[in-house]
Scaffold this motif. Structure first.
Motif, PDB file in Angstrom:
ATOM      1  N   LYS A 107       0.829  -1.208   0.000  1.00 53.84           N
ATOM      2  CA  LYS A 107       0.000   0.000   0.000  1.00 53.84           C
ATOM      3  C   LYS A 107       0.865   1.259   0.000  1.00 53.84           C
ATOM      4  O   LYS A 107       0.556   2.242  -0.672  1.00 53.84           O
ATOM      5  CB  LYS A 107      -0.927  -0.007   1.219  1.00 53.84           C
ATOM      6  N   LYS A 108       1.965   1.227   0.734  1.00 50.58           N
ATOM      7  CA  LYS A 108       2.864   2.380   0.783  1.00 50.58           C
ATOM      8  C   LYS A 108       3.426   2.681  -0.598  1.00 50.58           C
ATOM      9  O   LYS A 108       3.462   3.852  -1.024  1.00 50.58           O
ATOM     10  CB  LYS A 108       4.003   2.107   1.768  1.00 50.58           C
ATOM     11  N   ARG A 109       3.846   1.658  -1.337  1.00 54.35           N
ATOM     12  CA  ARG A 109       4.394   1.866  -2.682  1.00 54.35           C
ATOM     13  C   ARG A 109       3.326   2.402  -3.623  1.00 54.35           C
ATOM     14  O   ARG A 109       3.599   3.261  -4.456  1.00 54.35           O
ATOM     15  CB  ARG A 109       4.979   0.556  -3.225  1.00 54.35           C
ATOM     16  N   GLN A 110       2.106   1.882  -3.497  1.00 50.97           N
ATOM     17  CA  GLN A 110       1.018   2.356  -4.346  1.00 50.97           C
ATOM     18  C   GLN A 110       0.662   3.810  -4.033  1.00 50.97           C
ATOM     19  O   GLN A 110       0.348   4.589  -4.928  1.00 50.97           O
ATOM     20  CB  GLN A 110      -0.212   1.460  -4.166  1.00 50.97           C
ATOM     21  N   MET A 111       0.706   4.173  -2.764  1.00 44.95           N
ATOM     22  CA  MET A 111       0.410   5.553  -2.361  1.00 44.95           C
ATOM     23  C   MET A 111       1.363   6.539  -3.029  1.00 44.95           C
ATOM     24  O   MET A 111       0.980   7.654  -3.401  1.00 44.95           O
ATOM     25  CB  MET A 111       0.515   5.691  -0.843  1.00 44.95           C
ATOM     26  N   GLU A 112       2.620   6.128  -3.196  1.00 41.44           N
ATOM     27  CA  GLU A 112       3.631   7.018  -3.758  1.00 41.44           C
ATOM     28  C   GLU A 112       3.365   7.368  -5.215  1.00 41.44           C
ATOM     29  O   GLU A 112       3.840   8.397  -5.717  1.00 41.44           O
ATOM     30  CB  GLU A 112       5.014   6.373  -3.612  1.00 41.44           C
ATOM     31  N   THR A 113       2.613   6.520  -5.920  1.00 43.03           N
ATOM     32  CA  THR A 113       2.334   6.766  -7.336  1.00 43.03           C
ATOM     33  C   THR A 113       0.879   7.153  -7.579  1.00 43.03           C
ATOM     34  O   THR A 113       0.493   7.386  -8.731  1.00 43.03           O
ATOM     35  CB  THR A 113       2.667   5.522  -8.175  1.00 43.03           C
ATOM     36  N   ALA A 114       0.063   7.216  -6.530  1.00 39.00           N
ATOM     37  CA  ALA A 114      -1.347   7.588  -6.686  1.00 39.00           C
ATOM     38  C   ALA A 114      -1.453   9.023  -7.185  1.00 39.00           C
ATOM     39  O   ALA A 114      -0.735   9.915  -6.733  1.00 39.00           O
ATOM     40  CB  ALA A 114      -2.083   7.432  -5.361  1.00 39.00           C
ATOM     41  N   LYS A 115      -2.366   9.253  -8.122  1.00 37.02           N
ATOM     42  CA  LYS A 115      -2.486  10.569  -8.752  1.00 37.02           C
ATOM     43  C   LYS A 115      -3.584  11.427  -8.139  1.00 37.02           C
ATOM     44  O   LYS A 115      -3.578  12.645  -8.305  1.00 37.02           O
ATOM     45  CB  LYS A 115      -2.741  10.402 -10.256  1.00 37.02           C
ATOM     46  N   THR A 116      -4.554  10.812  -7.477  1.00 38.89           N
ATOM     47  CA  THR A 116      -5.669  11.575  -6.921  1.00 38.89           C
ATOM     48  C   THR A 116      -5.934  11.144  -5.480  1.00 38.89           C
ATOM     49  O   THR A 116      -5.478  10.086  -5.032  1.00 38.89           O
ATOM     50  CB  THR A 116      -6.954  11.356  -7.739  1.00 38.89           C
ATOM     51  N   GLU A 117      -6.701  11.974  -4.795  1.00 41.74           N
ATOM     52  CA  GLU A 117      -7.074  11.639  -3.426  1.00 41.74           C
ATOM     53  C   GLU A 117      -7.983  10.412  -3.390  1.00 41.74           C
ATOM     54  O   GLU A 117      -7.918   9.614  -2.454  1.00 41.74           O
ATOM     55  CB  GLU A 117      -7.773  12.834  -2.755  1.00 41.74           C
ATOM     56  N   ASP A 118      -8.841  10.248  -4.413  1.00 46.61           N
ATOM     57  CA  ASP A 118      -9.690   9.056  -4.468  1.00 46.61           C
ATOM     58  C   ASP A 118      -8.848   7.794  -4.592  1.00 46.61           C
ATOM     59  O   ASP A 118      -9.150   6.763  -3.973  1.00 46.61           O
ATOM     60  CB  ASP A 118     -10.666   9.147  -5.650  1.00 46.61           C
ATOM     61  N   GLU A 119      -7.793   7.846  -5.407  1.00 42.56           N
ATOM     62  CA  GLU A 119      -6.914   6.688  -5.535  1.00 42.56           C
ATOM     63  C   GLU A 119      -6.263   6.354  -4.195  1.00 42.56           C
ATOM     64  O   GLU A 119      -6.155   5.193  -3.810  1.00 42.56           O
ATOM     65  CB  GLU A 119      -5.834   6.948  -6.588  1.00 42.56           C
ATOM     66  N   LYS A 120      -5.823   7.381  -3.484  1.00 43.32           N
ATOM     67  CA  LYS A 120      -5.209   7.151  -2.188  1.00 43.32           C
ATOM     68  C   LYS A 120      -6.202   6.527  -1.211  1.00 43.32           C
ATOM     69  O   LYS A 120      -5.848   5.647  -0.413  1.00 43.32           O
ATOM     70  CB  LYS A 120      -4.671   8.462  -1.617  1.00 43.32           C
ATOM     71  N   LYS A 121      -7.447   6.974  -1.294  1.00 40.26           N
ATOM     72  CA  LYS A 121      -8.479   6.430  -0.412  1.00 40.26           C
ATOM     73  C   LYS A 121      -8.748   4.959  -0.744  1.00 40.26           C
ATOM     74  O   LYS A 121      -8.909   4.117   0.143  1.00 40.26           O
ATOM     75  CB  LYS A 121      -9.765   7.241  -0.538  1.00 40.26           C
ATOM     76  N   GLU A 122      -8.785   4.641  -2.047  1.00 36.82           N
ATOM     77  CA  GLU A 122      -8.976   3.252  -2.470  1.00 36.82           C
ATOM     78  C   GLU A 122      -7.869   2.360  -1.913  1.00 36.82           C
ATOM     79  O   GLU A 122      -8.122   1.277  -1.373  1.00 36.82           O
ATOM     80  CB  GLU A 122      -8.977   3.167  -4.000  1.00 36.82           C
ATOM     81  N   ILE A 123      -6.637   2.817  -2.063  1.00 35.13           N
ATOM     82  CA  ILE A 123      -5.489   2.031  -1.611  1.00 35.13           C
ATOM     83  C   ILE A 123      -5.547   1.816  -0.103  1.00 35.13           C
ATOM     84  O   ILE A 123      -5.311   0.721   0.400  1.00 35.13           O
ATOM     85  CB  ILE A 123      -4.174   2.736  -2.000  1.00 35.13           C
ATOM     86  N   ALA A 124      -5.869   2.885   0.638  1.00 33.23           N
ATOM     87  CA  ALA A 124      -5.911   2.787   2.093  1.00 33.23           C
ATOM     88  C   ALA A 124      -7.003   1.843   2.564  1.00 33.23           C
ATOM     89  O   ALA A 124      -6.850   1.154   3.579  1.00 33.23           O
ATOM     90  CB  ALA A 124      -6.116   4.172   2.696  1.00 33.23           C
ATOM     91  N   CYS A 125      -8.113   1.774   1.824  1.00 30.31           N
ATOM     92  CA  CYS A 125      -9.284   1.031   2.298  1.00 30.31           C
ATOM     93  C   CYS A 125      -9.316  -0.431   1.869  1.00 30.31           C
ATOM     94  O   CYS A 125      -9.976  -1.251   2.511  1.00 30.31           O
ATOM     95  CB  CYS A 125     -10.562   1.717   1.817  1.00 30.31           C
ATOM     96  N   VAL A 126      -8.657  -0.773   0.765  1.00 26.22           N
ATOM     97  CA  VAL A 126      -8.783  -2.118   0.234  1.00 26.22           C
ATOM     98  C   VAL A 126      -8.258  -3.163   1.219  1.00 26.22           C
ATOM     99  O   VAL A 126      -7.258  -2.950   1.913  1.00 26.22           O
ATOM    100  CB  VAL A 126      -8.067  -2.230  -1.121  1.00 26.22           C
ATOM    101  N   GLN A 127      -8.960  -4.289   1.297  1.00 26.45           N
ATOM    102  CA  GLN A 127      -8.598  -5.385   2.197  1.00 26.45           C
ATOM    103  C   GLN A 127      -8.550  -6.702   1.432  1.00 26.45           C
ATOM    104  O   GLN A 127      -9.192  -6.846   0.381  1.00 26.45           O
ATOM    105  CB  GLN A 127      -9.605  -5.502   3.352  1.00 26.45           C
ATOM    106  N   ILE A 128      -7.780  -7.659   1.957  1.00 25.45           N
ATOM    107  CA  ILE A 128      -7.671  -8.984   1.335  1.00 25.45           C
ATOM    108  C   ILE A 128      -8.015 -10.033   2.383  1.00 25.45           C
ATOM    109  O   ILE A 128      -7.137 -10.557   3.071  1.00 25.45           O
ATOM    110  CB  ILE A 128      -6.255  -9.232   0.774  1.00 25.45           C
ATOM    111  N   PRO A 129      -9.301 -10.364   2.547  1.00 23.50           N
ATOM    112  CA  PRO A 129      -9.685 -11.314   3.585  1.00 23.50           C
ATOM    113  C   PRO A 129      -9.363 -12.762   3.266  1.00 23.50           C
ATOM    114  O   PRO A 129      -9.331 -13.607   4.158  1.00 23.50           O
ATOM    115  CB  PRO A 129     -11.198 -11.108   3.718  1.00 23.50           C
ATOM    116  N   ILE A 130      -9.125 -13.082   1.998  1.00 22.44           N
ATOM    117  CA  ILE A 130      -8.836 -14.463   1.598  1.00 22.44           C
ATOM    118  C   ILE A 130      -7.690 -14.477   0.611  1.00 22.44           C
ATOM    119  O   ILE A 130      -7.673 -13.693  -0.347  1.00 22.44           O
ATOM    120  CB  ILE A 130     -10.054 -15.125   0.928  1.00 22.44           C
ATOM    121  N   SER A 131      -6.720 -15.335   0.812  1.00 24.90           N
ATOM    122  CA  SER A 131      -5.691 -15.609  -0.187  1.00 24.90           C
ATOM    123  C   SER A 131      -5.169 -17.015   0.054  1.00 24.90           C
ATOM    124  O   SER A 131      -5.039 -17.452   1.196  1.00 24.90           O
ATOM    125  CB  SER A 131      -4.552 -14.588  -0.116  1.00 24.90           C
ATOM    126  N   ALA A 132      -4.880 -17.728  -1.029  1.00 20.93           N
ATOM    127  CA  ALA A 132      -4.442 -19.120  -0.897  1.00 20.93           C
ATOM    128  C   ALA A 132      -3.740 -19.550  -2.178  1.00 20.93           C
ATOM    129  O   ALA A 132      -3.850 -18.903  -3.219  1.00 20.93           O
ATOM    130  CB  ALA A 132      -5.642 -20.030  -0.619  1.00 20.93           C
TER     131      ALA A 132
END
Length: 213
Positions: A55-80
């Motif tokens: 998320k930190k790396r994505q924040m550095e290249t985000a172009k808008t505040e909405d993009e930053k909000k998306e990155i901050a909020c996204v979650q991964i409840p399942i991975s396998a």
């Protein structure tokens, strides 16, 4: 509305995790309004250790505040993952209470199409096919494409992404499957959406052409 960072975050996490040892992870998260029953033989992966750095790396290249909000909020409840070559599956959720907006059905195509862009950074895919189907009151958008990791044409993979809008979140379930069995098991995982149970995530008719009305 388009959510362009959704699956790119997932794929940035997925690549190193494919080589990681399995770890204990939560496989159900009703906080987002769904439960996906992981198929037998898939080993859970804990993404929480790597998610903050991604998320930190994505924040550095985000172009808008909405993009930053998306990155901050996204979650991964399942991975396998399973097998060799490894197949990977995951679910990602964008909670509406964190994002500050509630998506509607008219937002789903743009959201889903944006979600499908991420894998192209790591894989070469061709001839995608699209479909849609309903699970109770939920509309599902789905894409499938064949390809391989960049630089490795000898390694065939199938990408499949199914996305929907739940009461609490926008959610995508995704696999990058290294064999037909992995794809079948991903599609056959039982799922609960906003309290309604369905025996499989992707029905056999998902990609059938709908008759013109």
């Amino acid at each position: 509305m388009t959510v362009r960072n959704f699956v790119p975050i997932l794929l940035l996490i997925a690549a190193p995790l494919l080589a990681q040892a399995p770890a204990v992870s939560s496989l159900s998260n009703q906080d987002f309004g769904f439960t996906y029953h992981l198929p037998a033989g898939w080993d859970p992966i804990d993404t929480q250790a790597t998610l903050p750095e991604v998320k930190k790396r994505q924040m550095e290249t985000a172009k808008t505040e909405d993009e930053k909000k998306e990155i901050a909020c996204v979650q991964i409840p399942i991975s396998a993952r399973r097998g060799a070559p490894p197949s990977f599956l995951a679910a990602m959720a964008l909670p509406f209470d964190c994002f500050g907006q509630i998506m509607t059905e008219k937002d789903l195509p743009g959201f889903a199409e944006g979600s499908s862009e991420g894998p192209r950074a790591i894989f070469d895919f061709a001839d995608p096919v699209y479909g849609s189907y309903s699970m109770g009151s939920h509309h599902i958008w789905i894409e499938r494409a064949k390809g391989n990791p960049k630089g490795h044409p000898e390694m065939p993979y199938t990408l499949e992404i199914a996305c929907s809008l739940l009461k609490k979140a926008a959610v995508c379930w995704m696999t990058v499957a290294g064999d037909d069995q992995s794809l079948k098991e991903f599609e056959g995982g039982a799922i609960t959406l906003d309290g309604d149970f369905f025996p499989e995530l992707v029905p056999a008719t998902a990609f059938e052409k709908k008759p013109a009305s």
